[in-house]
Design a protein around this motif. Structure first.
Motif, PDB file in Angstrom:
ATOM      1  N   VAL A 119      27.070  71.144  28.529  1.00  0.00           N
ATOM      2  CA  VAL A 119      28.150  71.007  27.552  1.00  0.00           C
ATOM      3  C   VAL A 119      28.368  72.324  26.811  1.00  0.00           C
ATOM      4  N   TYR A 120      27.294  73.009  26.462  1.00  0.00           N
ATOM      5  CA  TYR A 120      27.440  74.305  25.782  1.00  0.00           C
ATOM      6  C   TYR A 120      28.232  75.282  26.652  1.00  0.00           C
ATOM      7  N   GLU A 170      20.561  71.997  18.520  1.00  0.00           N
ATOM      8  CA  GLU A 170      19.111  71.938  18.295  1.00  0.00           C
ATOM      9  C   GLU A 170      18.764  70.813  17.324  1.00  0.00           C
ATOM     10  N   GLU A 171      19.582  70.605  16.313  1.00  0.00           N
ATOM     11  CA  GLU A 171      19.363  69.491  15.387  1.00  0.00           C
ATOM     12  C   GLU A 171      19.521  68.151  16.100  1.00  0.00           C
ATOM     13  N   GLU A 187      26.740  61.946  22.078  1.00  0.00           N
ATOM     14  CA  GLU A 187      26.700  61.267  20.781  1.00  0.00           C
ATOM     15  C   GLU A 187      27.135  62.223  19.674  1.00  0.00           C
ATOM     16  N   LEU A 188      26.854  63.496  19.857  1.00  0.00           N
ATOM     17  CA  LEU A 188      27.187  64.500  18.845  1.00  0.00           C
ATOM     18  C   LEU A 188      28.650  64.914  18.891  1.00  0.00           C
ATOM     19  N   VAL A 238      35.261  67.330  25.354  1.00  0.00           N
ATOM     20  CA  VAL A 238      34.762  68.635  24.924  1.00  0.00           C
ATOM     21  C   VAL A 238      35.897  69.477  24.341  1.00  0.00           C
ATOM     22  N   ALA A 239      37.060  69.445  24.971  1.00  0.00           N
ATOM     23  CA  ALA A 239      38.196  70.241  24.490  1.00  0.00           C
ATOM     24  C   ALA A 239      38.627  69.804  23.090  1.00  0.00           C
ATOM     25  N   ALA A 240      38.646  68.513  22.840  1.00  0.00           N
ATOM     26  CA  ALA A 240      39.023  68.020  21.509  1.00  0.00           C
ATOM     27  C   ALA A 240      38.007  68.474  20.467  1.00  0.00           C
ATOM     28  N   PHE A 241      36.723  68.443  20.820  1.00  0.00           N
ATOM     29  CA  PHE A 241      35.677  68.926  19.918  1.00  0.00           C
ATOM     30  C   PHE A 241      35.909  70.400  19.593  1.00  0.00           C
TER      31      PHE A 241
END
Length: 108
Positions: free
Chosen positions: A30-31, A60-61, A71-72, A77-80
Motif C-alpha cells: 500500500v505504501y 508504524e502506529e 483498516e487505517l 488508496v487514491a481517495a486516501f
C-alpha cells in the motif's frame, strides 16, 4: 544545494526506505501505491519529505496497534491520498495555470 546536502538527503532517504521495508508486506504494498500516486500527482510539498515520512509514522502506529492497513486507510488508496493533499498545491495545478495563462486560477 551543496554536496553535504545531497549526502544528507541520501542518508535520510535510505533511512526512510529501511523503515518502509520493516513494515509488514501488506503495508509495504500500500505504501508503494501511495508513493507511486504522489509521484504521479505531484503535490508541491512532496520534496520536503514530511508527507511520506508522516505516512510511515501512521503505518508504524497501525502495526503497533495490530490493525490491518486497509483498516487505517480504507479500500480506496487514491481517495486516501487525495484527502491528504486536498488543500495542497500540485504540479497539475501549476500546469493548468500555465496553459490557462492566468496564475492562481487552477480549480481545487
Amino acid at each position: 544545494m551543496g554536496i553535504q546536502d545531497i549526502i544528507e538527503g541520501k542518508k535520510q532517504w535510505r533511512a526512510h526506505v529501511a523503515r518502509v521495508k520493516a513494515l509488514p508486506r501488506d503495508y509495504q504494498i500500500v505504501y508503494k501505491e501511495i508513493q507511486r500516486y504522489f509521484f504521479k500527482v505531484g503535490p508541491v510539498g512532496l520534496a520536503d519529505g514530511t508527507l511520506l515520512s508522516g505516512i510511515v509514522d501512521f503505518f508504524e502506529e497501525g502495526v503497533a496497534d495490530g490493525k490491518g492497513v486497509l483498516e487505517l486507510i480504507g479500500n480506496d488508496v487514491a481517495a486516501f491520498c487525495d484527502d491528504l493533499v486536498k488543500d495542497s498545491r500540485t504540479y497539475a495545478d501549476i500546469y493548468q495555470e500555465s496553459i490557462s495563462g492566468k496564475p492562481g486560477t487552477a480549480a481545487k
